[in-house]
Design a protein around this motif. Structure first.
Motif, short mmCIF file in Angstrom:
data_model
loop_
_atom_site.label_atom_id
_atom_site.label_comp_id
_atom_site.label_asym_id
_atom_site.label_seq_id
_atom_site.Cartn_x
_atom_site.Cartn_y
_atom_site.Cartn_z
N ILE A 113 0.87 -1.17 0.00
CA ILE A 113 0.00 0.00 0.00
C ILE A 113 0.91 1.22 0.00
CG2 ILE A 113 -1.72 1.34 1.27
CD1 ILE A 113 -2.70 -1.22 2.50
N ALA A 114 0.67 2.14 -0.93
CA ALA A 114 1.40 3.41 -0.97
C ALA A 114 0.47 4.49 -0.43
CB ALA A 114 1.80 3.74 -2.41
N LEU A 115 1.00 5.30 0.49
CA LEU A 115 0.21 6.36 1.10
C LEU A 115 0.88 7.70 0.87
CD1 LEU A 115 0.33 3.85 3.55
CD2 LEU A 115 -1.77 5.10 3.88
N SER A 116 0.07 8.73 0.60
CA SER A 116 0.60 10.07 0.43
C SER A 116 -0.38 11.10 0.95
CB SER A 116 0.94 10.39 -1.01
OG SER A 116 0.35 9.59 -1.93
N ILE A 117 0.15 12.29 1.16
CA ILE A 117 -0.67 13.40 1.62
C ILE A 117 -0.24 14.63 0.82
CG2 ILE A 117 0.90 14.01 3.50
CD1 ILE A 117 -1.58 14.65 5.18
N ASP A 118 -1.20 15.45 0.46
CA ASP A 118 -0.89 16.64 -0.33
C ASP A 118 -1.88 17.73 0.01
OD1 ASP A 118 0.59 18.09 -2.21
OD2 ASP A 118 -0.80 17.59 -3.81
N GLY A 119 -1.55 18.94 -0.37
CA GLY A 119 -2.51 20.04 -0.27
C GLY A 119 -2.39 20.89 0.97
N THR A 120 -1.34 20.73 1.73
CA THR A 120 -1.19 21.55 2.92
C THR A 120 0.28 21.78 3.23
OG1 THR A 120 -1.72 21.75 5.26
CG2 THR A 120 -1.35 19.54 4.45
N ALA A 121 0.57 22.95 3.75
CA ALA A 121 1.94 23.25 4.16
C ALA A 121 2.27 22.59 5.50
CB ALA A 121 2.14 24.75 4.26
N HIS A 122 1.24 22.24 6.26
CA HIS A 122 1.42 21.61 7.57
C HIS A 122 0.61 20.32 7.61
CE1 HIS A 122 3.41 25.25 8.83
NE2 HIS A 122 2.39 25.93 8.34
N PRO A 123 1.15 19.23 7.06
CA PRO A 123 0.38 17.98 6.97
C PRO A 123 0.00 17.42 8.34
CG PRO A 123 2.50 17.79 5.84
CD PRO A 123 2.48 19.11 6.54
N HIS A 124 -1.15 16.82 8.39
CA HIS A 124 -1.60 16.08 9.56
C HIS A 124 -1.32 14.61 9.27
CE1 HIS A 124 -3.54 19.56 11.34
NE2 HIS A 124 -3.93 19.86 10.11
N TRP A 125 -0.13 14.15 9.65
CA TRP A 125 0.33 12.83 9.28
C TRP A 125 -0.59 11.72 9.77
CZ3 TRP A 125 3.45 13.08 5.48
CH2 TRP A 125 4.32 14.16 5.36
N THR A 126 -1.15 11.87 10.96
CA THR A 126 -2.02 10.81 11.45
C THR A 126 -3.29 10.69 10.61
OG1 THR A 126 -2.98 12.30 13.09
CG2 THR A 126 -1.17 10.89 13.83
N GLY A 127 -3.71 11.77 9.99
CA GLY A 127 -4.88 11.71 9.11
C GLY A 127 -4.60 10.98 7.81
N ALA A 128 -3.33 10.79 7.48
CA ALA A 128 -2.97 10.09 6.25
C ALA A 128 -2.70 8.61 6.48
CB ALA A 128 -1.73 10.74 5.63
N GLN A 129 -2.78 8.16 7.72
CA GLN A 129 -2.54 6.75 8.02
C GLN A 129 -3.72 5.91 7.52
OE1 GLN A 129 -2.08 7.12 12.22
NE2 GLN A 129 0.13 7.36 12.10
N PRO A 130 -3.46 4.64 7.20
CA PRO A 130 -4.56 3.77 6.78
C PRO A 130 -5.64 3.71 7.85
CG PRO A 130 -2.45 2.68 6.50
CD PRO A 130 -2.19 3.94 7.27
N SER A 131 -6.86 3.43 7.43
CA SER A 131 -7.96 3.45 8.39
C SER A 131 -8.52 2.06 8.64
CB SER A 131 -9.07 4.38 7.90
OG SER A 131 -9.55 3.93 6.65
N TRP A 132 -7.69 1.17 9.16
CA TRP A 132 -8.22 -0.09 9.63
C TRP A 132 -7.93 -0.17 11.12
CZ3 TRP A 132 -4.03 -0.64 6.11
CH2 TRP A 132 -2.85 -1.14 6.65
N SER A 133 -8.72 -0.93 11.82
CA SER A 133 -8.62 -0.91 13.27
C SER A 133 -7.73 -2.02 13.82
CB SER A 133 -10.00 -1.02 13.90
OG SER A 133 -10.62 -2.21 13.48
N SER A 134 -7.44 -3.04 13.04
CA SER A 134 -6.51 -4.06 13.48
C SER A 134 -5.98 -4.78 12.27
CB SER A 134 -7.18 -5.06 14.42
OG SER A 134 -7.97 -5.96 13.69
N LYS A 135 -4.88 -5.53 12.47
CA LYS A 135 -4.29 -6.21 11.32
C LYS A 135 -5.19 -7.30 10.77
CE LYS A 135 -1.40 -9.51 13.81
NZ LYS A 135 -0.03 -9.96 14.02
#
Length: 165
Positions: A126-148
């Protein structure tokens, strides 16, 4: 589970993704370029002399996890991981969190190709990225599953074989 990126081992997004994977209970091995290799795409360039120096150190703030840094692009790092250089080949590669979009006209994303390289060796990614802000909210870009065990792709951890999580 292997975690990598193309922004370098010191990137904030990489740290956020490592912390996320550990918090989810995955056995994490972190390996990333020593410096920013954004745009490296499918490059598997080996330094002159054919040797790739490897530096390992504890991952800051994450007990029990080491980060391995190499002067190499992520595709080469993932290839090495899939060939067993860091231990059992990974079932899953998480790449990112990239500082910048990997959509649209991106032709040579090191972040995306890290996951494609895993796929070439029979793993998933899985490739993850964040764009559109000068101050990224890294935790908001994390995958959204609750357990493995509840991720939204066919979880490789449920497969049998020699691949590790």
């Amino acid at each position: 589970m292997r975690v990598t990126n193309d922004d370098g081992a010191g990137a904030e997004g990489f740290a956020a993704l490592v912390v996320f994977a550990v918090d989810q209970g995955f056995d994490v091995l972190a390996a990333a370029p020593a410096t920013d290799t954004s745009g490296s795409g499918t490059s598997r360039a080996v330094p002159a002399g054919g040797r790739i120096p490897l530096t390992s150190r504890p991952f800051p703030g994450v007990p029990g996890v080491e980060v391995h840094t190499l002067p190499s692009p992520p595709a080469l790092i993932v290839s090495a991981a899939c060939l067993g250089v860091f231990g059992p080949p990974p079932a899953v590669v998480l790449a990112g969190i990239n500082a910048g979009a990997n959509l649209g006209r991106v032709l040579h994303s090191g972040t995306v190709d890290a996951t494609l390289t895993a796929r070439r060796y029979g793993g998933s990614g899985i490739a993850l990225s964040i764009d559109g802000t000068a101050h990224p909210h890294w935790t908001g870009a994390q995958p959204s599953w609750s357990s493995k065990n509840s991720c939204q792709w066919p979880c490789p951890e449920t497969r049998t074989g020699s691949r590790s999580s």
